[in-house]
Design an enzyme around this catalytic site. Structure first.
Site, PDB file in Angstrom:
ATOM      1  N   GLU A  20       0.851  -1.188   0.000  1.00 48.60           N
ATOM      2  CA  GLU A  20       0.000   0.000   0.000  1.00 48.60           C
ATOM      3  C   GLU A  20       0.895   1.248   0.000  1.00 48.60           C
ATOM      4  O   GLU A  20       0.447   2.346   0.294  1.00 48.60           O
ATOM      5  CB  GLU A  20      -0.971   0.001   1.189  1.00 48.60           C
ATOM      6  CG  GLU A  20      -0.327  -0.168   2.534  1.00 48.60           C
ATOM      7  CD  GLU A  20      -1.336  -0.243   3.675  1.00 48.60           C
ATOM      8  OE1 GLU A  20      -2.100   0.704   3.852  1.00 48.60           O
ATOM      9  OE2 GLU A  20      -1.329  -1.272   4.387  1.00 48.60           O
ATOM     10  N   CYS A  68      -3.484  -3.439   4.573  1.00 48.95           N
ATOM     11  CA  CYS A  68      -2.625  -4.455   5.193  1.00 48.95           C
ATOM     12  C   CYS A  68      -3.072  -5.880   4.878  1.00 48.95           C
ATOM     13  O   CYS A  68      -2.471  -6.854   5.362  1.00 48.95           O
ATOM     14  CB  CYS A  68      -2.559  -4.236   6.702  1.00 48.95           C
ATOM     15  SG  CYS A  68      -2.030  -2.574   7.104  1.00 48.95           S
ATOM     16  N   HIS A 108      -2.530  -9.424  12.768  1.00 55.45           N
ATOM     17  CA  HIS A 108      -1.939  -8.261  12.098  1.00 55.45           C
ATOM     18  C   HIS A 108      -1.527  -7.295  13.216  1.00 55.45           C
ATOM     19  O   HIS A 108      -2.316  -7.004  14.111  1.00 55.45           O
ATOM     20  CB  HIS A 108      -2.963  -7.613  11.162  1.00 55.45           C
ATOM     21  CG  HIS A 108      -2.569  -6.224  10.747  1.00 55.45           C
ATOM     22  ND1 HIS A 108      -1.359  -5.958  10.147  1.00 55.45           N
ATOM     23  CD2 HIS A 108      -3.198  -5.023  10.873  1.00 55.45           C
ATOM     24  CE1 HIS A 108      -1.272  -4.661   9.914  1.00 55.45           C
ATOM     25  NE2 HIS A 108      -2.372  -4.067  10.352  1.00 55.45           N
TER      26      HIS A 108
HETATM   27  N1  CAA Z   1       1.257   4.445  30.527  1.00 61.46           N
HETATM   28  C1  CAA Z   1       0.722   3.341  29.977  1.00 61.46           C
HETATM   29  N2  CAA Z   1      -0.270   3.394  29.034  1.00 61.46           N
HETATM   30  C2  CAA Z   1      -0.709   4.608  28.641  1.00 61.46           C
HETATM   31  C3  CAA Z   1      -0.175   5.803  29.185  1.00 61.46           C
HETATM   32  C4  CAA Z   1       0.852   5.691  30.171  1.00 61.46           C
HETATM   33  N3  CAA Z   1       1.421   6.764  30.715  1.00 61.46           N
HETATM   34  N4  CAA Z   1      -0.806   6.844  28.590  1.00 61.46           N
HETATM   35  C5  CAA Z   1      -1.719   6.315  27.714  1.00 61.46           C
HETATM   36  N5  CAA Z   1      -1.640   4.977  27.744  1.00 61.46           N
HETATM   37  C6  CAA Z   1      -2.410   4.007  26.946  1.00 61.46           C
HETATM   38  C7  CAA Z   1      -3.873   4.366  26.779  1.00 61.46           C
HETATM   39  O1  CAA Z   1      -4.615   4.001  27.903  1.00 61.46           O
HETATM   40  C8  CAA Z   1      -4.214   3.558  25.543  1.00 61.46           C
HETATM   41  O2  CAA Z   1      -4.398   2.207  25.907  1.00 61.46           O
HETATM   42  P1  CAA Z   1      -5.705   1.399  25.362  1.00 61.46           P
HETATM   43  O3  CAA Z   1      -5.670   1.514  23.851  1.00 61.46           O
HETATM   44  O4  CAA Z   1      -5.509   0.036  25.861  1.00 61.46           O
HETATM   45  O5  CAA Z   1      -6.884   2.114  25.919  1.00 61.46           O
HETATM   46  C9  CAA Z   1      -2.928   3.597  24.710  1.00 61.46           C
HETATM   47  O6  CAA Z   1      -1.893   4.040  25.620  1.00 61.46           O
HETATM   48  C10 CAA Z   1      -2.988   4.579  23.566  1.00 61.46           C
HETATM   49  O7  CAA Z   1      -3.446   5.796  24.049  1.00 61.46           O
HETATM   50  P2  CAA Z   1      -4.447   6.691  23.213  1.00 61.46           P
HETATM   51  O8  CAA Z   1      -5.589   5.857  22.699  1.00 61.46           O
HETATM   52  O9  CAA Z   1      -4.742   7.902  23.974  1.00 61.46           O
HETATM   53  O10 CAA Z   1      -3.477   7.033  21.992  1.00 61.46           O
HETATM   54  P3  CAA Z   1      -3.685   7.989  20.776  1.00 61.46           P
HETATM   55  O11 CAA Z   1      -5.027   8.638  20.789  1.00 61.46           O
HETATM   56  O12 CAA Z   1      -2.508   8.876  20.747  1.00 61.46           O
HETATM   57  O13 CAA Z   1      -3.642   7.029  19.482  1.00 61.46           O
HETATM   58  C11 CAA Z   1      -3.746   5.204  18.026  1.00 61.46           C
HETATM   59  C12 CAA Z   1      -3.401   5.671  19.457  1.00 61.46           C
HETATM   60  C13 CAA Z   1      -5.213   5.416  17.738  1.00 61.46           C
HETATM   61  C14 CAA Z   1      -3.417   3.721  17.885  1.00 61.46           C
HETATM   62  C15 CAA Z   1      -2.865   6.026  17.015  1.00 61.46           C
HETATM   63  O14 CAA Z   1      -1.520   5.732  17.210  1.00 61.46           O
HETATM   64  C16 CAA Z   1      -3.230   5.788  15.562  1.00 61.46           C
HETATM   65  O15 CAA Z   1      -4.096   6.449  15.001  1.00 61.46           O
HETATM   66  N6  CAA Z   1      -2.526   4.832  14.879  1.00 61.46           N
HETATM   67  C17 CAA Z   1      -2.750   4.549  13.457  1.00 61.46           C
HETATM   68  C18 CAA Z   1      -3.988   3.730  13.200  1.00 61.46           C
HETATM   69  C19 CAA Z   1      -3.831   2.283  13.622  1.00 61.46           C
HETATM   70  O16 CAA Z   1      -2.741   1.765  13.810  1.00 61.46           O
HETATM   71  N7  CAA Z   1      -4.950   1.576  13.750  1.00 61.46           N
HETATM   72  C20 CAA Z   1      -4.932   0.153  14.084  1.00 61.46           C
HETATM   73  C21 CAA Z   1      -6.104  -0.569  13.508  1.00 61.46           C
HETATM   74  S1  CAA Z   1      -6.151  -0.339  11.739  1.00 61.46           S
HETATM   75  C22 CAA Z   1      -4.969  -1.411  11.139  1.00 61.46           C
HETATM   76  O17 CAA Z   1      -4.560  -2.293  11.815  1.00 61.46           O
HETATM   77  C23 CAA Z   1      -4.443  -1.209   9.734  1.00 61.46           C
HETATM   78  C24 CAA Z   1      -3.107  -0.564   9.804  1.00 61.46           C
HETATM   79  O18 CAA Z   1      -2.068  -1.206   9.858  1.00 61.46           O
HETATM   80  C25 CAA Z   1      -3.069   0.894   9.839  1.00 61.46           C
END
Ligand code: CAA
Length: 384
Positions: A79, A111, A233
């Site tokens: 991709e 993916c 994945h």
């Molecule tokens: N200590 C430990 N954990 C902590 C923490 C700390 N101090 N602070 C936050 N966390 C945890 C949160 O509780 C959260 O855990 P959970 O998911 O278990 O609730 C985790 O850290 C992430 O925190 P946030 O959700 O607040 O993080 P974020 O809003 O910054 O974004 C994300 C996380 C959505 C994955 C972002 O990185 C993102 O958009 N990534 C790209 C999209 C993606 O990877 N999607 C996956 C599914 S799609 C797919 O699989 C296809 C592909 O390859 C893209």
């Protein structure tokens, strides 16, 4: 007839950044990135690396002259394609010295691409048992500097020879799949970085896993106890764990604890390189086969997910001589022999590109294959 993966190779770029340093640079708690997201390092591709060069590196690691002679099908799942028209697979004909009597093309569905290729290759081998197919997953995962997705970037390639001699993983032909038009993640043709509705993408990923697991159990009369491990994945290593948690309370505590332990072995490499997009599931498979106590004849369940979205849950049986058909020492050396670069240097490389009329000094190249020049807007690749 048995059909499946005969060999697997892997490549990731030489440079990486440390995730704690990234967290500090982005004013985030390091634990959020290392525990909440579950990453340690992130691969950073050089300016001369792309889906084509990484595919060539991963394939070069495993292909023998005999494999090349017998190849009838070459599929690159990606991709992060380099051309809207020409398939990455065509550049590989030259770079890998492949025969011309081969069907070579590229396949895209986020993916899920490599899984589509793998299933297609399986059908091809069923029709042509004397031939082999090469299926390659190759991607650079890019979301952009200081975006929520940045911590889930990465780069690399996994190459798989598929044949009627599945020494690594025999595919059982048991599979459940689904497709739905979803706006969870996309990359328009004008953009080098992806757009994601991050939390929504997590939700859809988990929903697809739950739906397919129900469907798979009903279709094939199996339970979690039938599988030594469930492989996912892995866009970031917490993701598969979140999906697996949906099994908690539905299967025995002992089985859940064992699946969690196996999952840890499957994410060891992913923690070190980040998201390979379509290669992530297969890097998880490699990590599992190398780092766990899995044995020949153990049954594995694999969950493939491509945003957009397609999901597929399928099973495989570990082959008789799987370790001998994986370049374990080379893969370990590749991962341990890398350079850590600073966040400032990563930000610099992130913005760089090769323009029309520019060429690359081969003495700066670390691998075997590289984008050497762009001439009249055509990408020219070379091998060292
Ligand atoms: N200590 C430990 N954990 C902590 C923490 C700390 N101090 N602070 C936050 N966390 C945890 C949160 O509780 C959260 O855990 P959970 O998911 O278990 O609730 C985790 O850290 C992430 O925190 P946030 O959700 O607040 O993080 P974020 O809003 O910054 O974004 C994300 C996380 C959505 C994955 C972002 O990185 C993102 O958009 N990534 C790209 C999209 C993606 O990877 N999607 C996956 C599914 S799609 C797919 O699989 C296809 C592909 O390859 C893209």
């Amino acid at each position: 007839m048995d059909i499946g993966i005969e060999k697997i190779g892997f490549y990731t770029p030489k440079n990486y950044i440390d995730i704690v340093e990234l967290a500090k640079a982005r004013n985030q708690e390091p634990d959020k990135f290392t525990i909440g997201i579950g990453q340690d390092k992130q691969a950073v591709p050089a300016v001369y690396e792309d889906a084509v060069t990484m595919a060539a590196e991963a394939s070069h690691q495993i292909l023998t002259d005999d494999d090349k002679k017998n190849l009838g099908l070459l599929i690159v799942g990606s991709e992060s394609s380099v051309d809207e028209s020409k398939a990455a697979a065509l550049f590989l004909i030259d770079l890998l010295d492949l025969p011309e009597n081969i069907r070579a093309f590229e396949i895209k569905e986020a993916c899920y691409g490599a899984t589509a290729g793998l299933q297609m290759a399986t059908d091809y081998i069923a029709a042509h048992p004397d031939k082999k197919a090469l299926v390659i997953a190759s991607d650079i995962a890019r979301y952009g500097i200081n975006t929520p997705g940045e911590v889930t970037q990465g780069a690399g390639s996994v190459a798989m020879v598929v044949s009627a001699n599945p020494q690594v993983l025999k595919l059982e032909g048991k599979s459940s799949f689904m497709s739905r038009n979803v706006g969870d993640f996309w990359r328009p043709t004008f953009s080098k970085t992806a757009f994601a509705r991050g939390k929504y993408s997590n939700q859809i990923y988990i929903e697809f896993f739950e739906t397919l697991w129900k469907q798979y159990q009903a279709e094939f009369s199996v339970s979690a106890d039938d599988f030594k491990a469930m492989l996912f994945h892995i866009p970031y290593t917490k993701m598969g764990k979140k999906a697996m948690r949906t099994l908690q309370g539905k299967i025995s505590d002992a089985k859940y604890a064992q699946l969690e332990k196996e999952y840890q072995a499957s994410i060891l490499f992913g923690r070190q390189v980040g998201n390979l997009y379509t290669g992530s599931l297969y890097l998880g498979l490699l990590s599992y086969l190398i780092n766990s106590d899995v044995k020949s004849a153990d049954q594995l369940l694999l969950f493939s997910y491509g945003s957009g979205a397609v999901g597929e849950l399928y099973s495989g049986i570990v082959g008789d001589d799987f370790k001998a058909n994986i370049p374990v020492a080379e893969i370990k050396a590749l991962l341990s022999d890398r350079n850590k670069i600073s966040i400032a240097d990563y930000e610099d490389v992130f913005q760089q590109s090769i323009s029309d009329g520019e060429s690359v000094d081969p003495t700066t190249v670390s691998g075997h294959f590289y984008l050497s020049e762009i001439k009249e807007n055509e990408r020219i690749y070379s091998k060292k």
